[in-house]
Design a protein around this motif. Structure first.
Motif, PDB file in Angstrom:
ATOM      1  N   ASP A   1      15.007  54.190  28.423  1.00 31.13           N
ATOM      2  CA  ASP A   1      13.913  53.220  28.514  1.00 31.13           C
ATOM      3  C   ASP A   1      14.445  51.977  29.224  1.00 31.13           C
ATOM      4  N   PRO A   2      13.922  51.676  30.403  1.00 32.69           N
ATOM      5  CA  PRO A   2      14.425  50.511  31.158  1.00 32.69           C
ATOM      6  C   PRO A   2      14.397  49.215  30.357  1.00 32.69           C
ATOM      7  N   ARG A   3      13.448  49.106  29.450  1.00 33.16           N
ATOM      8  CA  ARG A   3      13.342  47.876  28.669  1.00 33.16           C
ATOM      9  C   ARG A   3      14.490  47.729  27.660  1.00 33.16           C
ATOM     10  N   SER A   4      15.162  48.818  27.332  1.00 33.93           N
ATOM     11  CA  SER A   4      16.216  48.792  26.323  1.00 33.93           C
ATOM     12  C   SER A   4      17.620  48.925  26.906  1.00 33.93           C
ATOM     13  N   ALA A   5      17.695  49.139  28.211  1.00 34.23           N
ATOM     14  CA  ALA A   5      18.995  49.431  28.827  1.00 34.23           C
ATOM     15  C   ALA A   5      20.017  48.330  28.565  1.00 34.23           C
ATOM     16  N   SER A   6      19.593  47.067  28.687  1.00 35.18           N
ATOM     17  CA  SER A   6      20.521  45.954  28.486  1.00 35.18           C
ATOM     18  C   SER A   6      21.042  45.913  27.060  1.00 35.18           C
ATOM     19  N   THR A   7      20.138  46.107  26.093  1.00 36.13           N
ATOM     20  CA  THR A   7      20.529  46.099  24.688  1.00 36.13           C
ATOM     21  C   THR A   7      21.492  47.237  24.376  1.00 36.13           C
ATOM     22  N   VAL A   8      21.218  48.403  24.923  1.00 35.27           N
ATOM     23  CA  VAL A   8      22.082  49.557  24.695  1.00 35.27           C
ATOM     24  C   VAL A   8      23.485  49.296  25.233  1.00 35.27           C
ATOM     25  N   ARG A   9      23.564  48.683  26.400  1.00 35.25           N
ATOM     26  CA  ARG A   9      24.875  48.376  26.973  1.00 35.25           C
ATOM     27  C   ARG A   9      25.648  47.418  26.076  1.00 35.25           C
ATOM     28  N   GLN A  10      24.954  46.424  25.516  1.00 31.72           N
ATOM     29  CA  GLN A  10      25.615  45.469  24.627  1.00 31.72           C
ATOM     30  C   GLN A  10      26.125  46.150  23.356  1.00 31.72           C
ATOM     31  N   VAL A  11      25.302  47.033  22.794  1.00 29.24           N
ATOM     32  CA  VAL A  11      25.698  47.736  21.577  1.00 29.24           C
ATOM     33  C   VAL A  11      26.878  48.658  21.857  1.00 29.24           C
ATOM     34  N   LYS A  12      26.837  49.332  22.995  1.00 31.95           N
ATOM     35  CA  LYS A  12      27.937  50.233  23.347  1.00 31.95           C
ATOM     36  C   LYS A  12      29.231  49.445  23.538  1.00 31.95           C
ATOM     37  N   SER A  13      29.121  48.282  24.164  1.00 27.45           N
ATOM     38  CA  SER A  13      30.288  47.426  24.343  1.00 27.45           C
ATOM     39  C   SER A  13      30.827  46.971  22.992  1.00 27.45           C
ATOM     40  N   TRP A  14      29.916  46.646  22.053  1.00 29.57           N
ATOM     41  CA  TRP A  14      30.320  46.246  20.707  1.00 29.57           C
ATOM     42  C   TRP A  14      31.092  47.368  20.024  1.00 29.57           C
ATOM     43  N   GLU A  15      30.585  48.592  20.125  1.00 29.53           N
ATOM     44  CA  GLU A  15      31.248  49.715  19.463  1.00 29.53           C
ATOM     45  C   GLU A  15      32.634  49.968  20.052  1.00 29.53           C
ATOM     46  N   VAL A  16      32.746  49.884  21.357  1.00 27.06           N
ATOM     47  CA  VAL A  16      34.056  50.070  22.009  1.00 27.06           C
ATOM     48  C   VAL A  16      35.045  49.025  21.508  1.00 27.06           C
ATOM     49  N   GLN A  17      34.583  47.779  21.373  1.00 24.59           N
ATOM     50  CA  GLN A  17      35.459  46.709  20.896  1.00 24.59           C
ATOM     51  C   GLN A  17      35.870  46.939  19.438  1.00 24.59           C
ATOM     52  N   GLN A  18      34.922  47.400  18.630  1.00 20.79           N
ATOM     53  CA  GLN A  18      35.236  47.658  17.222  1.00 20.79           C
ATOM     54  C   GLN A  18      36.258  48.778  17.073  1.00 20.79           C
ATOM     55  N   ARG A  19      36.141  49.788  17.893  1.00 14.92           N
ATOM     56  CA  ARG A  19      37.129  50.881  17.857  1.00 14.92           C
ATOM     57  C   ARG A  19      38.504  50.366  18.294  1.00 14.92           C
ATOM     58  N   LYS A  20      38.508  49.489  19.266  1.00 17.95           N
ATOM     59  CA  LYS A  20      39.775  48.896  19.703  1.00 17.95           C
ATOM     60  C   LYS A  20      40.376  48.061  18.583  1.00 17.95           C
ATOM     61  N   ASN A  21      39.537  47.287  17.893  1.00 17.77           N
ATOM     62  CA  ASN A  21      40.015  46.440  16.798  1.00 17.77           C
ATOM     63  C   ASN A  21      40.638  47.263  15.675  1.00 17.77           C
ATOM     64  N   ILE A  22      39.982  48.355  15.294  1.00 22.64           N
ATOM     65  CA  ILE A  22      40.517  49.148  14.187  1.00 22.64           C
ATOM     66  C   ILE A  22      41.777  49.889  14.614  1.00 22.64           C
ATOM     67  N   ALA A  23      41.857  50.276  15.891  1.00 29.72           N
ATOM     68  CA  ALA A  23      43.078  50.919  16.386  1.00 29.72           C
ATOM     69  C   ALA A  23      44.255  49.947  16.326  1.00 29.72           C
ATOM     70  N   GLU A  24      44.001  48.690  16.693  1.00 29.95           N
ATOM     71  CA  GLU A  24      45.055  47.668  16.616  1.00 29.95           C
ATOM     72  C   GLU A  24      45.442  47.397  15.169  1.00 29.95           C
ATOM     73  N   PHE A  25      44.439  47.377  14.284  1.00 30.44           N
ATOM     74  CA  PHE A  25      44.726  47.180  12.865  1.00 30.44           C
ATOM     75  C   PHE A  25      45.597  48.308  12.329  1.00 30.44           C
ATOM     76  N   MET A  26      45.239  49.533  12.661  1.00 23.92           N
ATOM     77  CA  MET A  26      46.015  50.685  12.193  1.00 23.92           C
ATOM     78  C   MET A  26      47.457  50.616  12.691  1.00 23.92           C
ATOM     79  N   GLU A  27      47.646  50.157  13.907  1.00 23.35           N
ATOM     80  CA  GLU A  27      48.991  50.032  14.449  1.00 23.35           C
ATOM     81  C   GLU A  27      49.787  48.978  13.675  1.00 23.35           C
TER      82      GLU A  27
END
Length: 311
Positions: free
Chosen positions: A56-82
């Motif tokens: 949905d073109p109207r949601s594309a921007s929001t989806v990109r932001q959420v996906k970026s958030w999830e990628v960052q959260q996975r990076k954060n937990i990987a750093e925590f685990m290390e």
């Protein structure tokens, strides 16, 4: 993949400073070094169905932001685990004894942790609170659910107070109390720990009018004390047989107390016991009580101390 030893401890972590302090607790307690340690994180990933919004073109921007958030959260937990892994390694844990496990949330954080705990663990070690910033909350929602539902394994609730080698074991002669003795002996018996068995009799003496209904007669107190003394002596002998030094195992019968939980918590504070060990339930046979009232009260009253809840 690294595999832990036969006896392993489950350590749920959420990436917070509190859960990192849980790892420090394990490092500071020598008996854990002979166990396998599994650091377990339940990741709150975005549902797959959410990504359908990308069409949905109207949601594309929001989806990109959420996906970026999830990628960052996975990076954060990987750093925590290390970071957590490095703490364990520096503490002397063999690399092969440490497992880092991150899984996407399935049924819920607490339920996923409990399901993981069914896979051959000796105990679960966690904190009362995770990322919540509400200081007046003694028990976080995930810890509260584990206290209620994790009925098949010992649960170690790590407190803010730095642990020492003094253990206060609440003992009422019940099956759960006897299992607590066994667990303490298995975990700590070959190490330099001091343990005191503590039994409470709410009786023996004058009581304020409003508390007279919970006090017993002097005759009953004498008989109850004699009976529990035999059980306490047997428990003490068992701990010595399991590796405790005889001079470091004692017991006390507290009489004339208004509150069993208060007696336990007050003694732990007065005599600087860093850890309180209790059975999940005492002699109560009420089926609705998943955790006993005394144990539940001690968890709240001794909030800065580590409490071991034994099934």
């Amino acid at each position: 993949m690294k595999h832990p030893s036969k006896k392993k401890i489950l350590v749920p972590v959420d990436g917070s400073d509190r859960s990192l302090n849980t790892v420090r607790y394990i490092v500071r307690n020598e008996p854990f070094i002979s166990r396998g340690i599994v650091l377990f994180h339940v990741f709150n990933s975005v549902p797959e169905s959410y990504w359908d919004l990308a069409n949905d073109p109207r949601s594309a921007s929001t989806v990109r932001q959420v996906k970026s958030w999830e990628v960052q959260q996975r990076k954060n937990i990987a750093e925590f685990m290390e970071r957590a892994d490095q703490l364990l390694l520096k503490g002397g844990f063999p690399p092969k004894s440490i497992v880092l496990k991150v899984q996407n949330r399935k049924k819920g954080i607490a339920r996923d942790i409990i399901q993981e705990a069914r896979h051959g663990y000796e105990a679960v070690v966690t904190r009362r609170r995770g990322m919540t910033g509400l200081r007046r909350i003694v028990i976080g929602s995930v810890a509260s659910k584990m206290i209620s539902k994790l009925t098949f394994l010992p649960l170690i609730l790590v407190g803010k107070k730095r642990p020492n080698n003094k253990i206060l074991l609440a003992f009422d002669g019940s099956d759960n109390a006897l299992r607590a003795v066994d667990f303490v002996g298995t975990m700590l018996g070959d190490f330099d720990y001091e343990v005191s068995l503590h039994h409470v009799i709410r009786s023996d003496g004058p009581a304020p009018f409003e508390y007279q209904h919970i006090f017993s007669s002097p005759e009953f107190t004498k008989a109850a004390a004699k009976e529990i003394t035999y059980s306490l002596e047997m428990a003490r002998s068992k701990l010595v047989d399991m590796g405790f030094k005889p001079e470091k195992v004692s017991f006390k019968i507290a009489k004339g107390e208004i509150s069993r939980a208060g007696s336990i918590a007050d003694r732990a504070k007065a005599e600087n016991f860093g850890t309180i060990v209790m059975g999940r339930r005492g002699h109560s046979r009420v089926p609705d009580f998943i955790i006993g009232r005394v144990t539940n009260k001690v968890i709240h009253m001794a909030r800065e101390r580590t409490v071991w809840v034994i099934r």
